[in-house]
Scaffold this active site. Structure first.
Site, short mmCIF file in Angstrom:
data_model
loop_
_atom_site.label_atom_id
_atom_site.label_comp_id
_atom_site.label_asym_id
_atom_site.label_seq_id
_atom_site.Cartn_x
_atom_site.Cartn_y
_atom_site.Cartn_z
CG ASP A 46 -49.24 -9.91 4.02
OD1 ASP A 46 -48.93 -9.84 5.32
OD2 ASP A 46 -48.62 -9.79 3.22
CG ASP A 48 -44.65 -6.10 5.23
OD1 ASP A 48 -44.32 -4.57 5.53
OD2 ASP A 48 -44.37 -6.91 6.18
CB SER A 197 -27.01 -12.09 4.78
OG SER A 197 -25.65 -12.63 4.99
CB ILE A 198 -32.03 -12.07 2.69
CG1 ILE A 198 -30.96 -11.60 1.45
CG2 ILE A 198 -33.66 -11.60 2.58
CD1 ILE A 198 -31.25 -10.15 1.10
NE ARG A 199 -32.04 -15.93 9.86
CZ ARG A 199 -31.25 -16.93 10.00
NH1 ARG A 199 -31.52 -18.11 9.70
NH2 ARG A 199 -29.90 -16.43 10.35
CG ASP A 200 -29.32 -12.77 10.29
OD1 ASP A 200 -30.30 -13.60 10.71
OD2 ASP A 200 -28.15 -13.21 10.14
CB VAL A 201 -32.18 -7.44 6.43
CG1 VAL A 201 -32.56 -6.11 6.16
CG2 VAL A 201 -30.52 -7.49 5.70
CB ILE A 203 -34.63 -12.24 12.26
CG1 ILE A 203 -35.48 -13.09 11.51
CG2 ILE A 203 -34.40 -12.60 13.60
CD1 ILE A 203 -34.94 -14.50 11.67
CG ASP A 333 -46.89 -9.81 -0.78
OD1 ASP A 333 -47.22 -9.74 0.57
OD2 ASP A 333 -45.62 -10.02 -1.07
#
Length: 495
Positions: A46, A48, A197-201, A203, A333
């Site tokens: 992977d 990250d 919101s976390i996803r959009d950070v 995407i 991870d």
């Protein structure tokens, strides 16, 4: 009683130096399953938190960006901007009750660790937790699904990704704001809005653009990543990369940590793979990405070295490469998205990268921790052995020991994280996180650099863990084993 404590103090002083002479190595690789590197021909990675590690600034960036999205796009109160990211609040592997808005730590047997249940930023009293759950057990049908998600009736979400630390903290902060200001809200909506919101950070590219703009601030540069890859290449190993991150982002990061020639080290590079769907969806074909990042329409008949491919699926990958079975070792991870399907469905060997491991082992090697654990184990043995004594004096001492044992457990938890303790243990049992780690990872380590400590033909042997029926009872250990308290061989009246 005085004789007992005098002896125990003497025993403790002898035990601690003995234990400290056998300290754990934070740079070691630990094995759940026997595996020889001589059998491994192909290494997969992977990106990250496997090939690349990020500085503390990244989680602050994700938290702030998602918080601003809540305010600007989901119309949350601007006052939540007063909350800053606290890197010491949450740990990975926690569960979140979506309907009750509670963050908690659960053990391998689905029991909640009392004292680790948080509503907002405040701990929930044990009595309230027990009343809500009719005890401390979470039924199977309420637990998170296979990938840790809250879906199909599951009310729990498990946060397994390192990127989820800002998400847990943001959830807790917004919950705290609503509770402190007596605002009526729907916890399910809050969970979804924070998740989106976390996803959009990710995407919308907010995180990727910020890292690319200041790569030295966010990426922890380390020559050891290149050293690991170079060592494997020198020994004739094939290597591939499968990541969910986009092409330009990966390219800039790898040039920074490995060098401009990083692609020469990899036989196959796949970006935006959409794991875990990559491992299960047979429908999506690969697309080649050219040097300008443009997607080409050519049909892919072969995965070529030096090229970058997008999407695809593992079944097509296996068909085009022929890399099957236990000769492949893949590192990641995320225990679910990276490793679970590979070990269960495809027979690949798996390696988990657990960055928290190094800091926890360093704590476990401290004299203070060893002293605390030694006395805690001794207290447990004393309670088991002495509970048969029913006279008032003995019962009073037992109650004192129980109180002290509880205090020592809290002290032990605080060594790692003041709210939730160790990633790997509750008071006595393994955590649910460790249970999944043990099932889906053949080996685990703090970082890929740990591979530099082992030859390419090294065999990892798991420690034989005694089963409960293979161990002597606490009282037997006290009398004849580890702690050896001879006068407990006879019936003792504590006076």
């Amino acid at each position: 009683k005085s004789h007992l404590f005098s002896y125990l103090n003497h025993t403790d002083k002898k035990l601690v130096p003995s234990i400290m002479s056998n300290m754990l190595n934070p740079d070691a690789i630990f094995s759940n399953n026997e595996m020889s590197l001589s059998d491994i021909e192909i290494y997969g990675f992977d990106y990250d938190y496997t090939l690349v590690f990020y500085s503390k600034h990244l989680h602050t960036l994700i938290f702030n960006a998602a918080r601003d999205l809540l305010i600007n796009e989901h119309r949350y109160p601007a006052e939540i901007r007063k909350y800053d990211y606290d890197p010491n609040f949450a740990i990975r592997g926690l569960h979140y009750d979506v309907h009750r808005a509670l963050l908690m730590k659960i053990d391998a047997f689905h029991y909640i660790q009392l004292g680790t249940v948080y509503r907002g930023l405040s701990v929930v009293p044990d009595e309230e937790v027990i009343a809500m759950y009719d005890g401390s057990h979470v039924p199977l049908e309420q637990m998170s699904d296979f990938y840790g998600k809250s879906s199909h009736g599951n009310t729990m979400k498990q946060f397994m990704d390192i990127f989820s630390l800002p998400e847990m903290t943001l959830l807790s902060c917004v919950n705290e704001y609503f509770l402190k200001n007596n605002i009526d809200y729907e916890p399910v909506h809050l969970y979804k809005d924070v998740k989106d919101s976390i996803r959009d950070v990710h995407i919308k590219g907010i995180m990727y653009r910020a890292i690319e703009a200041d790569i030295e601030k966010y990426i922890c540069y380390a020559e050891q990543t290149r050293a690991v890859l170079a060592k494997l290449a020198d020994h004739g190993k094939k290597m591939f990369l499968i990541t969910n991150s986009p092409s330009s982002f990966v390219d800039k990061g790898m040039k920074f940590i490995v060098g401009k020639d990083w692609r020469d080290l990899f036989d196959v590079v796949i970006v935006q793979a959409d794991k875990p769907n990559f491992f299960n969806d047979k429908r999506r074909p690969f697309r080649k990405v050219n040097e300008r990042g443009v997607l080409l329409w050519d049909k892919i008949h072969k995965l070529q070295k030096g090229q970058i491919y997008k999407q695809g699926n593992l079944y097509e990958f296996l068909k085009l490469t022929g890399w099957r079975g236990s000769k492949v070792l893949y590192f990641g991870d995320h225990i679910y998205s990276d490793l679970a399907d590979l070990t269960l469905k495809h027979g690949w060997r798996t390696g988990a990268i657990i960055p928290e491991l190094r800091s926890e082992i360093k704590i476990m090697n401290t004299e203070k921790y060893i002293q605390t654990m030694t006395w805690l184990q001794t207290l447990t043995g004393l309670l088991e052995h002495m509970q048969v004594h029913r006279d008032p004096d003995s019962q009073m001492i037992l109650e004192e020991w129980k109180k002290e044992r509880k205090e020592m457990r809290e002290m032990n938890r605080n060594f790692f994280n003041a709210q939730f303790g160790s990633l790997f243990r509750t008071d006595e049992n393994p955590t649910y996180f460790l249970r999944r780690l043990s099932r889906f990872a053949d080996i685990y380590m703090a970082s890929l650099s740990c591979l530099l400590n082992y030859e390419p033909d090294y065999t990892f042997y798991p420690r034989r863990t005694p089963l409960q029926h293979e161990l002597p009872g606490w009282s037997d250990q006290l009398c004849t084993g580890t702690f050896r308290i001879p006068f407990l061989q006879e019936t003792v009246q504590i006076k």
